[in-house]
Design an enzyme around this catalytic site. Structure first.
Site, PDB file in Angstrom:
ATOM      1  N   ASP A 160      -2.656   6.514  -3.267  1.00 34.22           N
ATOM      2  CA  ASP A 160      -1.509   5.819  -2.678  1.00 34.22           C
ATOM      3  C   ASP A 160      -0.961   4.707  -3.563  1.00 34.22           C
ATOM      4  O   ASP A 160      -1.393   4.532  -4.708  1.00 34.22           O
ATOM      5  CB  ASP A 160      -1.860   5.273  -1.287  1.00 34.22           C
ATOM      6  CG  ASP A 160      -2.753   4.048  -1.351  1.00 34.22           C
ATOM      7  OD1 ASP A 160      -3.528   3.933  -2.325  1.00 34.22           O
ATOM      8  OD2 ASP A 160      -2.680   3.191  -0.439  1.00 34.22           O
ATOM      9  N   SER A 174       0.803  -1.219   0.000  1.00 31.81           N
ATOM     10  CA  SER A 174       0.000   0.000   0.000  1.00 31.81           C
ATOM     11  C   SER A 174       0.835   1.268   0.000  1.00 31.81           C
ATOM     12  O   SER A 174       1.650   1.479  -0.892  1.00 31.81           O
ATOM     13  CB  SER A 174      -0.949  -0.045   1.187  1.00 31.81           C
ATOM     14  OG  SER A 174      -1.849   1.008   1.114  1.00 31.81           O
ATOM     15  N   HIS A 175       0.687   2.077   1.052  1.00 27.05           N
ATOM     16  CA  HIS A 175       1.349   3.388   1.110  1.00 27.05           C
ATOM     17  C   HIS A 175       2.796   3.282   1.585  1.00 27.05           C
ATOM     18  O   HIS A 175       3.495   4.284   1.631  1.00 27.05           O
ATOM     19  CB  HIS A 175       0.562   4.288   2.053  1.00 27.05           C
ATOM     20  CG  HIS A 175       0.383   3.652   3.398  1.00 27.05           C
ATOM     21  ND1 HIS A 175      -0.436   2.564   3.578  1.00 27.05           N
ATOM     22  CD2 HIS A 175       0.947   3.910   4.574  1.00 27.05           C
ATOM     23  CE1 HIS A 175      -0.372   2.181   4.830  1.00 27.05           C
ATOM     24  NE2 HIS A 175       0.459   2.970   5.470  1.00 27.05           N
ATOM     25  N   ASP A 212      -1.269   1.448  -3.859  1.00 26.94           N
ATOM     26  CA  ASP A 212      -2.144   0.466  -4.504  1.00 26.94           C
ATOM     27  C   ASP A 212      -3.492   1.048  -4.911  1.00 26.94           C
ATOM     28  O   ASP A 212      -4.400   0.299  -5.281  1.00 26.94           O
ATOM     29  CB  ASP A 212      -2.327  -0.761  -3.603  1.00 26.94           C
ATOM     30  CG  ASP A 212      -2.968  -0.420  -2.281  1.00 26.94           C
ATOM     31  OD1 ASP A 212      -2.790   0.719  -1.802  1.00 26.94           O
ATOM     32  OD2 ASP A 212      -3.655  -1.291  -1.706  1.00 26.94           O
ATOM     33  N   ASP A 215      -5.978   2.563  -3.279  1.00 22.98           N
ATOM     34  CA  ASP A 215      -7.215   2.515  -2.500  1.00 22.98           C
ATOM     35  C   ASP A 215      -7.414   3.748  -1.624  1.00 22.98           C
ATOM     36  O   ASP A 215      -8.498   3.970  -1.107  1.00 22.98           O
ATOM     37  CB  ASP A 215      -7.332   1.215  -1.685  1.00 22.98           C
ATOM     38  CG  ASP A 215      -6.158   0.972  -0.771  1.00 22.98           C
ATOM     39  OD1 ASP A 215      -5.230   1.798  -0.743  1.00 22.98           O
ATOM     40  OD2 ASP A 215      -6.158  -0.064  -0.073  1.00 22.98           O
ATOM     41  N   ARG A 216      -6.366   4.557  -1.455  1.00 26.89           N
ATOM     42  CA  ARG A 216      -6.522   5.765  -0.628  1.00 26.89           C
ATOM     43  C   ARG A 216      -6.673   7.009  -1.488  1.00 26.89           C
ATOM     44  O   ARG A 216      -6.265   7.027  -2.648  1.00 26.89           O
ATOM     45  CB  ARG A 216      -5.294   5.963   0.254  1.00 26.89           C
ATOM     46  CG  ARG A 216      -5.082   4.851   1.237  1.00 26.89           C
ATOM     47  CD  ARG A 216      -3.966   5.219   2.191  1.00 26.89           C
ATOM     48  NE  ARG A 216      -3.778   4.153   3.151  1.00 26.89           N
ATOM     49  CZ  ARG A 216      -3.212   4.309   4.340  1.00 26.89           C
ATOM     50  NH1 ARG A 216      -2.747   5.492   4.702  1.00 26.89           N
ATOM     51  NH2 ARG A 216      -3.097   3.286   5.155  1.00 26.89           N
ATOM     52  N   LYS A 244     -11.587   0.052  -0.181  1.00 23.50           N
ATOM     53  CA  LYS A 244     -11.629   1.495  -0.380  1.00 23.50           C
ATOM     54  C   LYS A 244     -11.116   1.788  -1.776  1.00 23.50           C
ATOM     55  O   LYS A 244     -10.400   0.982  -2.356  1.00 23.50           O
ATOM     56  CB  LYS A 244     -10.831   2.220   0.697  1.00 23.50           C
ATOM     57  CG  LYS A 244      -9.419   1.729   0.926  1.00 23.50           C
ATOM     58  CD  LYS A 244      -8.870   2.373   2.196  1.00 23.50           C
ATOM     59  CE  LYS A 244      -7.403   2.067   2.412  1.00 23.50           C
ATOM     60  NZ  LYS A 244      -7.205   0.913   3.314  1.00 23.50           N
TER      61      LYS A 244
HETATM   62  C1  VG1 Z   1      -3.436   1.626   8.370  1.00 30.35           C
HETATM   63  C2  VG1 Z   1      -4.605   2.566   8.557  1.00 30.35           C
HETATM   64  C3  VG1 Z   1      -5.905   1.827   8.350  1.00 30.35           C
HETATM   65  C4  VG1 Z   1      -5.909   1.155   6.979  1.00 30.35           C
HETATM   66  C5  VG1 Z   1      -4.671   0.276   6.831  1.00 30.35           C
HETATM   67  C6  VG1 Z   1      -4.557  -0.308   5.439  1.00 30.35           C
HETATM   68  O1  VG1 Z   1      -3.482   0.593   9.342  1.00 30.35           O
HETATM   69  O2  VG1 Z   1      -4.572   3.162   9.834  1.00 30.35           O
HETATM   70  O3  VG1 Z   1      -6.975   2.721   8.489  1.00 30.35           O
HETATM   71  O4  VG1 Z   1      -7.050   0.364   6.819  1.00 30.35           O
HETATM   72  O5  VG1 Z   1      -3.504   1.044   7.073  1.00 30.35           O
HETATM   73  O6  VG1 Z   1      -4.554   0.692   4.475  1.00 30.35           O
HETATM   74  P1  VG1 Z   1      -2.609   0.610  10.688  1.00 30.35           P
HETATM   75  O7  VG1 Z   1      -2.891  -0.699  11.349  1.00 30.35           O
HETATM   76  O8  VG1 Z   1      -1.198   0.818  10.278  1.00 30.35           O
HETATM   77  O9  VG1 Z   1      -3.094   1.800  11.473  1.00 30.35           O
HETATM   78  V1  VG1 Z   1      -3.813   0.420   2.985  1.00 30.35           V
HETATM   79  O10 VG1 Z   1      -4.091   1.701   1.992  1.00 30.35           O
HETATM   80  O11 VG1 Z   1      -2.285   0.211   3.618  1.00 30.35           O
HETATM   81  O12 VG1 Z   1      -4.326  -1.042   2.475  1.00 30.35           O
HETATM   82 CO    CO Z   2      -3.462   1.382   0.106  1.00 30.29          CO
END
Ligand code: VG1
Ligand code: CO
Length: 543
Positions: A277, A113-114, A279, A281-282, A376
């Protein structure tokens, strides 16, 4: 064709977190590491024999090689059919959409992801179920159990599949179908929005900047915003995915999307800015001189979604993760619809969406989505904003001012303390947990604590219970402070502190968030002793 059964041993620490397994790339590339986790995933979901899987990722370093391993393992485990994005590319929402529209049994999404990408950075793998959503806790628990008892994995000794050309091939009797990653997604979102109206908006001179952050949404944004909707070329910046995201941090927030923030607050700011981001989704939304917090964006979208054709009959309900501000609760109340509060992570929205209890969902971490997929969806949020802007003719800042005037403003900020020694982070949470029973009614700094607990969630659809989902302090006068440990980091522990303060006084709706949140912040840091216990004098990231 030969098939190998390789003897192996369990690898410690393959416990999926908030969304799948996320580790340093070098760890994923160790001998048997990826293979063990993939076999545990296959075993954890009851095998893949005869099944159809969707496979794709965000294009980060190791994406293509990992896909070849997964394909060989799927073939050896007798999967029937794998649908793969061309060149191994699929944004997370596009993968979710494909699982649903193709009636697949699930999918494997390769992304951290990010988190940054590259040989020195992060890699990840998550399994999504037949509804297109992230595996539920029940499923991830089974996968984790399998990682602890694994003895063998199966892999076909076949050459790499051709995933660069569209079309259908065969691997060990399994069909490998390579599809255009953009086309099916475009068809899915096109139905929801008034594209003619958005096209007319751009034709009238409306200006926009979309920062794809060198990540997976680049090709989607070029095709949809500049192609289908006619935004001028140059609207999308950093639109070519790179294996290390241009050396950056593909996290759409004011810190990491600074280039966009500077432009939106500069003299030649476009009308509308957005970013996505790694992937896809954000999303981050920013108007001219007006950053919109993700919690506020969710509230605004909930209030105005009916202006888009896909939501014209209104919303069945909305849902937000617990740390997300309560702005959307206030909108839901005024609309007379239900608002659900779930633990952090998109997997908790799946049942609500499947059951038709919620139409829109969101998280404070820049995630918003709807029942069109089970993830998302960054670009979807941008398109819904565009539809609303086109329909109302208002600016982003006018829309926000109107929302705050009618519903009050939930000032909001998140403090992240990254790579904290895990023992110290645990000790901080334990110490705070021990104080909870005595906090109600007590004064903390300048505020009074109304209620303090550790959040647990009872799923209203399947009755499952999830405990230990964050410590929350509800404060008198509309404040809230929340503490949780991240489940997506790859080094030490990340402590997240979420601060919120409701303001309904019309003369106080344009304060600096830091000022509006000063009392809540002092109370949170005071009661948790965070800085003394962890030895950190300031957060690494404030959003
Ligand atoms: C973080 C965010 C959470 C989100 C998750 C995956 O998790 O706070 O809201 O769903 O990333 O997002 P954590 O456990 O680090 O707080 V993504 O865009 O990484 O799939
Ligand atoms: Co993501």
């Amino acid at each position: 064709m030969p098939m190998q059964t390789v003897r192996t041993n369990p690898i410690e620490g393959q416990k999926p977190g908030t969304s799948g397994l996320r580790k340093k790339t070098a760890i994923f590339m160790r001998p048997h590491y990826l293979e063990n986790y993939v076999q545990a995933t296959f075993d954890g979901i009851g095998g893949v024999a005869g099944k159809t899987l969707v496979i794709g990722g965000d294009g980060r370093y190791f994406n293509q090689r990992a896909i070849q391993v997964i394909l060989r393992m799927a073939a050896a485990n007798q999967a029937k059919h794998c649908i793969v994005g061309q060149d191994g590319i699929l944004s997370t929402p596009a993968a979710s959409n494909l699982i649903r529209t193709r009636g697949a049994d699930g999918g494997l999404i390769l992304s951290a992801s990010h988190n940054p990408g590259g040989p020195e950075a992060d890699f990840g793998l998550k399994f999504n179920g037949p509804n297109g959503g992230p595996a539920t806790e029940g499923v991830t628990d089974k996968i984790f159990e399998c990682t602890k008892s694994i003895e063998v994995y199966k892999i076909a000794a076949s050459p790499d599949a051709n995933i660069s050309d569209l079309g259908t091939g065969d691997m060990n009797g399994m069909t490998v179908e390579v599809i255009d990653p953009i086309a099916a997604y475009t068809t899915a979102v096109e139905k929801l929005f008034d594209f003619a109206k958005i096209r007319a908006l751009f034709a009238s001179g409306f200006s926009m900047r979309f920062d794809a952050m060198h990540a997976v949404t680049g090709p989607y944004a070029h095709a949809i915003l500049e192609g289908v909707l006619g935004a001028p070329s140059g609207t999308v910046i950093n639109g070519t995915p790179s294996p290390d995201f241009g050396g950056g941090h593909p996290d759409p927030n004011p810190i990491w999307a600074k280039e966009l923030m500077d432009e939106m607050h500069g003299p030649a700011a476009p009308d509308f800015g957005a970013a996505s981001d790694g992937d896809g989704d954000r999303n981050m939304i920013v108007g001219r001189n007006c950053y919109v917090t993700p919690s506020d964006s969710l509230a605004l979208l909930a209030a105005k979604a009916h202006l888009a054709p896909g939501y014209k009959d209104g919303l069945a309900g909305v849902a937000r993760s617990m740390p997300t501000s309560r702005a959307v609760d206030r909108v839901a109340e005024s609309l007379g619809i239900a608002c659900y509060e779930t633990p952090t992570g998109w997997k908790f929205f799946g049942n609500l969406l499947d059951a038709g209890k919620a139409t829109l969902c969101g998280e404070e971490s820049a995630g918003t989505g709807s029942d069109h997929v089970r993830e998302k969806d960054g670009l979807w949020a941008v398109l819904l904003w565009l539809n609303i802007l086109a329909e109302t003719g208002q600016s982003v800042s006018d829309l926000m001012a109107e929302l705050w005037a009618s519903h009050g403003r939930c000032y909001y900020s998140r403090l992240d303390y990254e790579d904290v020694d895990s023992d110290k982070a645990g000790a901080m949470m334990d110490a705070l947990r021990a104080k909870l029973p005595d906090l109600a009614g007590r004064k903390i700094g300048d505020v009074v604590c109304e209620m303090a607990d550790e959040f647990a969630y009872d799923d209203p659809v399947d009755g499952s219970r999830s405990t230990g989902q964050g410590i929350r302090l509800i404060l008198k006068g509309g404040g809230r402070a929340i503490f949780r440990l991240s489940g997506t980091g790859t080094a030490g522990s990340t402590i997240r502190v979420y601060l919120e303060q409701l303001e309904t006084d019309p003369s106080k709706l344009k304060m600096e968030p830091a000022q509006a949140l000063a009392q809540v912040r002092a109370a949170a840091l005071g009661i948790s002793d965070l800085e003394a216990i962890t030895g950190r004098s300031a957060p690494d990231v404030v959003t």
